[in-house]
Motif scaffolding. Structure first.
Motif, PDB file in Angstrom:
ATOM      1  N   TYR A  59      37.559   2.512  -0.344  1.00 15.81           N
ATOM      2  CA  TYR A  59      36.212   1.946  -0.431  1.00 15.81           C
ATOM      3  C   TYR A  59      35.140   3.029  -0.398  1.00 15.81           C
ATOM      4  O   TYR A  59      35.329   4.087   0.207  1.00 15.81           O
ATOM      5  CB  TYR A  59      35.957   0.988   0.741  1.00 15.81           C
ATOM      6  N   ILE A  60      34.004   2.704  -1.012  1.00 15.80           N
ATOM      7  CA  ILE A  60      32.787   3.514  -0.932  1.00 15.80           C
ATOM      8  C   ILE A  60      31.721   2.623  -0.286  1.00 15.80           C
ATOM      9  O   ILE A  60      31.506   1.495  -0.715  1.00 15.80           O
ATOM     10  CB  ILE A  60      32.277   3.944  -2.328  1.00 15.80           C
ATOM     11  N   LEU A  61      31.075   3.132   0.759  1.00 16.87           N
ATOM     12  CA  LEU A  61      30.046   2.382   1.464  1.00 16.87           C
ATOM     13  C   LEU A  61      28.806   3.254   1.626  1.00 16.87           C
ATOM     14  O   LEU A  61      28.906   4.381   2.114  1.00 16.87           O
ATOM     15  CB  LEU A  61      30.548   1.950   2.849  1.00 16.87           C
ATOM     16  N   GLU A  62      27.653   2.729   1.224  1.00 13.99           N
ATOM     17  CA  GLU A  62      26.379   3.417   1.448  1.00 13.99           C
ATOM     18  C   GLU A  62      25.660   2.767   2.613  1.00 13.99           C
ATOM     19  O   GLU A  62      25.679   1.540   2.755  1.00 13.99           O
ATOM     20  CB  GLU A  62      25.475   3.322   0.216  1.00 13.99           C
ATOM     21  N   VAL A  63      25.028   3.593   3.434  1.00 12.48           N
ATOM     22  CA  VAL A  63      24.158   3.123   4.503  1.00 12.48           C
ATOM     23  C   VAL A  63      22.786   3.719   4.191  1.00 12.48           C
ATOM     24  O   VAL A  63      22.651   4.930   4.050  1.00 12.48           O
ATOM     25  CB  VAL A  63      24.650   3.574   5.894  1.00 12.48           C
ATOM     26  N   VAL A  64      21.789   2.843   4.059  1.00 12.22           N
ATOM     27  CA  VAL A  64      20.456   3.261   3.630  1.00 12.22           C
ATOM     28  C   VAL A  64      19.457   2.968   4.743  1.00 12.22           C
ATOM     29  O   VAL A  64      19.426   1.868   5.278  1.00 12.22           O
ATOM     30  CB  VAL A  64      20.037   2.505   2.343  1.00 12.22           C
ATOM     31  N   SER A  65      18.618   3.965   5.066  1.00 10.19           N
ATOM     32  CA  SER A  65      17.543   3.788   6.042  1.00 10.19           C
ATOM     33  C   SER A  65      16.211   4.021   5.352  1.00 10.19           C
ATOM     34  O   SER A  65      16.070   4.972   4.576  1.00 10.19           O
ATOM     35  CB  SER A  65      17.705   4.783   7.194  1.00 10.19           C
ATOM     36  N   ASP A  66      15.243   3.155   5.640  1.00 12.87           N
ATOM     37  CA  ASP A  66      13.910   3.343   5.065  1.00 12.87           C
ATOM     38  C   ASP A  66      13.001   4.180   5.965  1.00 12.87           C
ATOM     39  O   ASP A  66      11.854   4.433   5.631  1.00 12.87           O
ATOM     40  CB  ASP A  66      13.255   2.002   4.732  1.00 12.87           C
ATOM     41  N   GLY A  67      13.511   4.600   7.128  1.00 14.07           N
ATOM     42  CA  GLY A  67      12.725   5.440   8.022  1.00 14.07           C
ATOM     43  C   GLY A  67      11.705   4.693   8.856  1.00 14.07           C
ATOM     44  O   GLY A  67      10.910   5.302   9.566  1.00 14.07           O
TER      45      GLY A  67
ATOM     46  N   PHE B 291      36.369   5.771   2.354  1.00 13.10           N
ATOM     47  CA  PHE B 291      37.431   5.573   3.340  1.00 13.10           C
ATOM     48  C   PHE B 291      38.508   4.647   2.808  1.00 13.10           C
ATOM     49  O   PHE B 291      38.301   3.930   1.825  1.00 13.10           O
ATOM     50  CB  PHE B 291      36.847   5.011   4.645  1.00 13.10           C
ATOM     51  N   VAL B 292      39.642   4.662   3.483  1.00  9.46           N
ATOM     52  CA  VAL B 292      40.733   3.734   3.202  1.00  9.46           C
ATOM     53  C   VAL B 292      40.870   2.825   4.411  1.00  9.46           C
ATOM     54  O   VAL B 292      41.005   3.312   5.546  1.00  9.46           O
ATOM     55  CB  VAL B 292      42.061   4.474   2.938  1.00  9.46           C
ATOM     56  N   ALA B 293      40.805   1.512   4.184  1.00 13.51           N
ATOM     57  CA  ALA B 293      41.014   0.542   5.265  1.00 13.51           C
ATOM     58  C   ALA B 293      42.499   0.585   5.635  1.00 13.51           C
ATOM     59  O   ALA B 293      43.359   0.549   4.762  1.00 13.51           O
ATOM     60  CB  ALA B 293      40.614  -0.852   4.801  1.00 13.51           C
TER      61      ALA B 293
END
Length: 138
Positions: free
Chosen positions: A56-64, A111-113
Protein backbone atom coordinates in the motif's frame (compact mmCIF):
# COMPACT_ATOMS: atom_id res chain seq x y z
CA UNK A 1 24.49 -31.96 -18.04
CA UNK A 2 23.17 -29.10 -15.82
CA UNK A 3 22.88 -26.65 -18.75
CA UNK A 4 20.75 -29.21 -20.60
CA UNK A 5 18.39 -29.59 -17.64
CA UNK A 6 18.04 -25.81 -17.36
CA UNK A 7 17.37 -25.51 -21.10
CA UNK A 8 14.75 -28.26 -20.90
CA UNK A 9 12.97 -26.55 -17.98
CA UNK A 10 12.92 -23.21 -19.82
CA UNK A 11 11.46 -24.92 -22.87
CA UNK A 12 8.39 -26.10 -20.94
CA UNK A 13 5.16 -24.39 -22.02
CA UNK A 14 4.57 -21.20 -20.03
CA UNK A 15 8.02 -21.20 -18.41
CA UNK A 16 9.04 -17.93 -20.03
CA UNK A 17 5.79 -16.21 -19.04
CA UNK A 18 5.80 -17.46 -15.44
CA UNK A 19 7.88 -14.55 -14.19
CA UNK A 20 5.63 -12.20 -12.23
CA UNK A 21 6.30 -8.81 -10.73
CA UNK A 22 7.68 -8.80 -7.20
CA UNK A 23 5.58 -7.69 -4.25
CA UNK A 24 7.00 -4.16 -4.26
CA UNK A 25 6.65 -3.61 -8.03
CA UNK A 26 4.53 -0.66 -9.19
CA UNK A 27 1.93 -3.03 -10.69
CA UNK A 28 1.18 -4.46 -7.21
CA UNK A 29 0.68 -1.14 -5.37
CA UNK A 30 -2.66 -0.03 -3.98
CA UNK A 31 -3.01 3.69 -3.25
CA UNK A 32 -5.20 4.43 -0.23
CA UNK A 33 -7.26 7.62 0.26
CA UNK A 34 -5.12 10.32 1.90
CA UNK A 35 -5.44 10.98 5.64
CA UNK A 36 -5.86 14.63 6.64
CA UNK A 37 -4.47 16.43 9.66
CA UNK A 38 -6.45 19.67 9.70
CA UNK A 39 -7.86 21.49 12.69
CA UNK A 40 -11.55 20.61 13.12
CA UNK A 41 -11.62 18.24 10.12
CA UNK A 42 -12.01 14.44 10.18
CA UNK A 43 -8.81 12.42 9.66
CA UNK A 44 -10.60 10.13 7.18
CA UNK A 45 -14.01 9.96 5.55
CA UNK A 46 -14.25 6.19 6.11
CA UNK A 47 -12.43 3.28 7.75
CA UNK A 48 -9.61 1.57 5.84
CA UNK A 49 -9.91 -2.11 4.91
CA UNK A 50 -6.58 -3.69 4.01
CA UNK A 51 -5.61 -7.15 2.85
CA UNK A 52 -2.69 -8.96 4.47
CA UNK A 53 0.18 -9.38 2.03
CA UNK A 54 -0.78 -6.36 -0.10
CA UNK A 55 1.54 -3.42 -0.77
CA UNK A 56 0.00 0.00 0.00
CA UNK A 57 0.84 3.68 -0.48
CA UNK A 58 -0.63 6.09 2.08
CA UNK A 59 -0.33 9.89 2.13
CA UNK A 60 -0.82 11.94 5.28
CA UNK A 61 -1.47 15.61 4.53
CA UNK A 62 -1.34 18.52 7.01
CA UNK A 63 -2.55 22.02 6.19
CA UNK A 64 -0.51 23.52 9.05
CA UNK A 65 -3.60 24.88 10.84
CA UNK A 66 -2.43 23.21 14.07
CA UNK A 67 0.42 21.10 15.38
CA UNK A 68 -1.07 17.63 14.94
CA UNK A 69 0.16 14.05 15.09
CA UNK A 70 -1.05 10.55 14.31
CA UNK A 71 -0.12 7.66 16.55
CA UNK A 72 -0.90 3.99 16.34
CA UNK A 73 1.79 1.68 17.68
CA UNK A 74 -0.44 -1.40 17.21
CA UNK A 75 -0.98 -0.62 13.53
CA UNK A 76 2.71 0.12 12.96
CA UNK A 77 3.61 -3.27 14.51
CA UNK A 78 1.14 -5.02 12.17
CA UNK A 79 2.78 -3.76 8.96
CA UNK A 80 6.19 -3.84 7.31
CA UNK A 81 7.20 -0.28 6.38
CA UNK A 82 9.11 -0.08 3.13
CA UNK A 83 9.77 3.66 3.30
CA UNK A 84 8.51 7.02 4.50
CA UNK A 85 9.04 10.00 2.20
CA UNK A 86 9.08 13.55 3.59
CA UNK A 87 10.10 16.48 1.36
CA UNK A 88 11.65 14.06 -1.18
CA UNK A 89 13.77 12.48 1.58
CA UNK A 90 13.32 8.70 1.66
CA UNK A 91 13.53 7.08 5.09
CA UNK A 92 13.58 3.30 5.57
CA UNK A 93 12.78 2.81 9.26
CA UNK A 94 12.82 -0.43 11.21
CA UNK A 95 9.79 0.73 13.20
CA UNK A 96 7.42 3.64 13.82
CA UNK A 97 5.26 4.91 16.65
CA UNK A 98 3.80 8.19 15.37
CA UNK A 99 4.06 11.12 12.95
CA UNK A 100 3.85 14.77 13.99
CA UNK A 101 3.41 17.77 11.73
CA UNK A 102 4.51 21.15 13.11
CA UNK A 103 3.69 22.85 9.83
CA UNK A 104 2.04 22.25 6.48
CA UNK A 105 3.33 19.23 4.58
CA UNK A 106 2.82 15.79 3.12
CA UNK A 107 4.19 12.45 4.21
CA UNK A 108 4.02 9.37 2.00
CA UNK A 109 4.41 5.91 3.49
CA UNK A 110 4.65 2.65 1.58
CA UNK A 111 4.05 -0.57 3.48
CA UNK A 112 2.88 -4.17 3.34
CA UNK A 113 -0.04 -5.11 5.60
CA UNK A 114 0.99 -8.22 7.56
CA UNK A 115 -0.96 -9.07 10.72
CA UNK A 116 -4.77 -9.36 10.47
CA UNK A 117 -6.74 -7.47 13.10
CA UNK A 118 -8.39 -4.17 14.01
CA UNK A 119 -6.22 -1.11 14.54
CA UNK A 120 -6.43 2.68 14.50
CA UNK A 121 -4.38 5.78 13.88
CA UNK A 122 -5.48 8.70 16.04
CA UNK A 123 -4.61 12.24 17.03
CA UNK A 124 -3.00 11.93 20.51
CA UNK A 125 -5.15 13.25 23.36
CA UNK A 126 -8.25 13.50 21.18
CA UNK A 127 -11.43 11.66 22.09
CA UNK A 128 -13.51 12.55 19.02
CA UNK A 129 -14.39 9.73 16.63
CA UNK A 130 -13.50 11.93 13.65
CA UNK A 131 -9.95 12.35 15.00
CA UNK A 132 -9.06 8.74 14.27
CA UNK A 133 -9.20 6.29 11.40
CA UNK A 134 -10.17 2.68 12.03
CA UNK A 135 -8.09 0.18 10.07
CA UNK A 136 -8.90 -3.48 9.51
CA UNK A 137 -6.34 -5.88 8.08
CA UNK A 138 -8.05 -8.99 6.73
Amino acid sequence: MKPLILAALLALPGAAQSQTAGLLERANRVTLPALKLMSGEPVSEEPLRLKSGTYYILEVVSDGSAELALEGAGFFRAIWVNEVVINDIEIRPSGLHSFEFDDEGTLEMSFVAIKPGSYSLSVPGSTGASQRVEITIE
